[in-house]
Scaffold this motif. Structure first.
Motif, PDB file in Angstrom:
ATOM      1  N   ILE A  85       0.618  -1.066  -0.535  1.00  0.00           N
ATOM      2  CA  ILE A  85       0.094  -0.095   0.018  1.00  0.00           C
ATOM      3  C   ILE A  85       0.756   1.225  -0.321  1.00  0.00           C
ATOM      4  CG2 ILE A  85      -1.491   1.289   1.583  1.00  0.00           C
ATOM      5  CD1 ILE A  85      -2.821  -1.331   2.148  1.00  0.00           C
ATOM      6  N   ILE A  86       2.208   1.193   1.176  1.00  0.00           N
ATOM      7  CA  ILE A  86       2.889   2.532   0.966  1.00  0.00           C
ATOM      8  C   ILE A  86       3.528   3.098   0.103  1.00  0.00           C
ATOM      9  CG2 ILE A  86       4.271   3.511   2.927  1.00  0.00           C
ATOM     10  CD1 ILE A  86       0.917   3.222   3.949  1.00  0.00           C
ATOM     11  N   HIS A  87       4.704   1.517  -0.030  1.00  0.00           N
ATOM     12  CA  HIS A  87       5.575   1.686  -1.353  1.00  0.00           C
ATOM     13  C   HIS A  87       5.016   2.222  -2.633  1.00  0.00           C
ATOM     14  CE1 HIS A  87       9.868   1.040  -2.705  1.00  0.00           C
ATOM     15  NE2 HIS A  87       9.424   0.298  -3.116  1.00  0.00           N
ATOM     16  N   PRO A  88       3.943   2.152  -3.683  1.00  0.00           N
ATOM     17  CA  PRO A  88       3.750   3.202  -4.499  1.00  0.00           C
ATOM     18  C   PRO A  88       3.903   4.058  -4.096  1.00  0.00           C
ATOM     19  CG  PRO A  88       2.831   0.901  -4.406  1.00  0.00           C
ATOM     20  CD  PRO A  88       3.902   1.101  -2.670  1.00  0.00           C
ATOM     21  N   ALA A  89       3.501   4.486  -3.651  1.00  0.00           N
ATOM     22  CA  ALA A  89       3.207   6.409  -3.044  1.00  0.00           C
ATOM     23  C   ALA A  89       4.345   6.542  -2.621  1.00  0.00           C
ATOM     24  CB  ALA A  89       1.911   6.010  -2.007  1.00  0.00           C
ATOM     25  N   VAL A  90       4.965   6.231  -2.511  1.00  0.00           N
ATOM     26  CA  VAL A  90       6.216   6.272  -1.019  1.00  0.00           C
ATOM     27  C   VAL A  90       7.021   7.005  -2.828  1.00  0.00           C
ATOM     28  CG1 VAL A  90       8.650   6.481  -0.106  1.00  0.00           C
ATOM     29  CG2 VAL A  90       6.431   6.147   0.781  1.00  0.00           C
ATOM     30  N   LYS A  92       6.350   7.115  -5.983  1.00  0.00           N
ATOM     31  CA  LYS A  92       5.876   8.365  -6.632  1.00  0.00           C
ATOM     32  C   LYS A  92       6.238   9.659  -6.308  1.00  0.00           C
ATOM     33  CE  LYS A  92       1.617  10.536  -8.448  1.00  0.00           C
ATOM     34  NZ  LYS A  92       2.077  12.569  -8.176  1.00  0.00           N
ATOM     35  N   HIS A  93       5.907   9.393  -4.759  1.00  0.00           N
ATOM     36  CA  HIS A  93       6.592  10.948  -4.056  1.00  0.00           C
ATOM     37  C   HIS A  93       7.432  11.400  -4.250  1.00  0.00           C
ATOM     38  CE1 HIS A  93       7.442  13.570  -0.425  1.00  0.00           C
ATOM     39  NE2 HIS A  93       6.423  14.215  -0.681  1.00  0.00           N
ATOM     40  N   PHE A  94       8.871  10.362  -4.080  1.00  0.00           N
ATOM     41  CA  PHE A  94      10.492  10.228  -4.385  1.00  0.00           C
ATOM     42  C   PHE A  94      10.448  10.865  -5.869  1.00  0.00           C
ATOM     43  CE2 PHE A  94      14.979   8.373  -5.505  1.00  0.00           C
ATOM     44  CZ  PHE A  94      14.683   9.326  -4.811  1.00  0.00           C
ATOM     45  N   LYS A  95       9.563  10.284  -6.930  1.00  0.00           N
ATOM     46  CA  LYS A  95      10.558  10.819  -8.273  1.00  0.00           C
ATOM     47  C   LYS A  95       9.435  12.429  -8.853  1.00  0.00           C
ATOM     48  CE  LYS A  95      10.039   6.521 -10.648  1.00  0.00           C
ATOM     49  NZ  LYS A  95       8.821   5.061 -11.147  1.00  0.00           N
ATOM     50  N   ASP A  96       8.328  13.164  -8.010  1.00  0.00           N
ATOM     51  CA  ASP A  96       8.416  14.420  -7.540  1.00  0.00           C
ATOM     52  C   ASP A  96       9.341  15.089  -6.914  1.00  0.00           C
ATOM     53  OD1 ASP A  96       5.687  13.389  -9.107  1.00  0.00           O
ATOM     54  OD2 ASP A  96       4.741  13.068  -7.393  1.00  0.00           O
ATOM     55  N   TRP A  97       9.591  14.389  -6.012  1.00  0.00           N
ATOM     56  CA  TRP A  97      10.473  15.206  -5.364  1.00  0.00           C
ATOM     57  C   TRP A  97      11.934  15.140  -6.024  1.00  0.00           C
ATOM     58  CZ3 TRP A  97      15.721  13.514  -3.455  1.00  0.00           C
ATOM     59  CH2 TRP A  97      16.340  14.448  -3.028  1.00  0.00           C
ATOM     60  N   LEU A  98      12.649  14.219  -6.976  1.00  0.00           N
ATOM     61  CA  LEU A  98      13.508  14.504  -7.652  1.00  0.00           C
ATOM     62  C   LEU A  98      13.920  15.246  -8.585  1.00  0.00           C
ATOM     63  CD1 LEU A  98      16.259  12.262  -7.413  1.00  0.00           C
ATOM     64  CD2 LEU A  98      15.270  11.088  -9.365  1.00  0.00           C
ATOM     65  N   LYS A  99      12.373  15.125  -9.365  1.00  0.00           N
ATOM     66  CA  LYS A  99      12.690  16.430 -10.158  1.00  0.00           C
ATOM     67  C   LYS A  99      12.701  17.483 -10.262  1.00  0.00           C
ATOM     68  CE  LYS A  99       8.637  14.326 -12.268  1.00  0.00           C
ATOM     69  NZ  LYS A  99       6.904  13.865 -12.479  1.00  0.00           N
ATOM     70  N   ILE A 100      12.361  18.359  -8.377  1.00  0.00           N
ATOM     71  CA  ILE A 100      13.001  19.668  -8.050  1.00  0.00           C
ATOM     72  C   ILE A 100      14.131  19.648  -7.555  1.00  0.00           C
ATOM     73  CG2 ILE A 100      12.374  20.765  -6.038  1.00  0.00           C
ATOM     74  CD1 ILE A 100      10.364  19.083  -5.589  1.00  0.00           C
TER      75      ILE A 100
END
Length: 194
Positions: A85-90, A92-100
């Motif tokens: 449940i948690i891992h895919p959400a993390v 996705k969040h990490f990929k968005d953070w990486l863009k920054i």
């Protein structure tokens, strides 16, 4: 292309302390466990936890973390369900953070279960933080106000240090903070060359 440096270690090894040392040197650091805790407040995650683990785990539209911890930390299968449940959400969040942080030569991704979730496969290098088991238990008891038995259960749910070391590019022995800092500085010098 920004390089991803995985940072992991067993519970109580001091990986968050090491992550702070990298952060103090101006290196972007992503703490997966902290972000996972924040993501657990999202409605869709709450709903998935309710469906998977039952209504008892939700109180006032929030996940009752203590109840959920009792379910998952004593049962590897239940822990796997929670990670699904948690891992895919993390991720996705990490990929968005990486863009920054795309302009950084590399970032540190700190994750307790980096190997267990195959997260190391998305990393260019991996650093594992280790410490003697007795010291780790002592640290967690102090930090979480928990007992030795529950700490040992959590240690047993994670890969052994030996297994992690075999797959790591760097190992930091975190017993003495000054020595740990020196090891971090040495690794930064090496990472700056890649």
């Amino acid at each position: 292309m920004t390089k991803i440096i995985g940072l992991t270690g067993g519970i109580g090894s001091g990986k968050t302390t090491v992550a702070k040392m990298f952060s103090e040197q101006g290196i972007p650091v992503y703490i997966a466990d902290e972000e996972a805790k924040k993501l657990m407040d999202l409605d869709e995650i709450i709903e998935e936890v309710r469906i998977t683990f039952g209504n008892d785990t939700i109180v006032n539209n929030k996940i009752d973390r203590a109840k959920l911890a009792k379910i998952v930390f004593n049962n590897a299968e239940q822990l796997k369900k929670l990670n699904k449940i948690i891992h895919p959400a993390v991720q996705k969040h990490f990929k968005d953070w990486l863009k920054i942080h795309y302009s950084a030569p590399y970032v540190i991704k700190e994750a307790a279960i980096l190997f267990e979730t195959n997260g190391h496969k998305q990393c260019d290098k991996v650093i594992t933080v280790v410490a003697p088991q007795l010291l780790r238990i002592e640290r967690v008891i102090l930090r979480d106000k928990s007992d030795k038995q529950s700490v040992l259960q959590r240690i047993n749910n994670q890969w052994s240090e030996e297994k992690k070391i075999m797959l790591s590019d760097f190992v930091i022995e975190n017993i003495d903070l000054e020595k740990t800092k020196t090891q971090v500085d040495d690794i930064i010098k090496l990472l700056n060359k890649i």
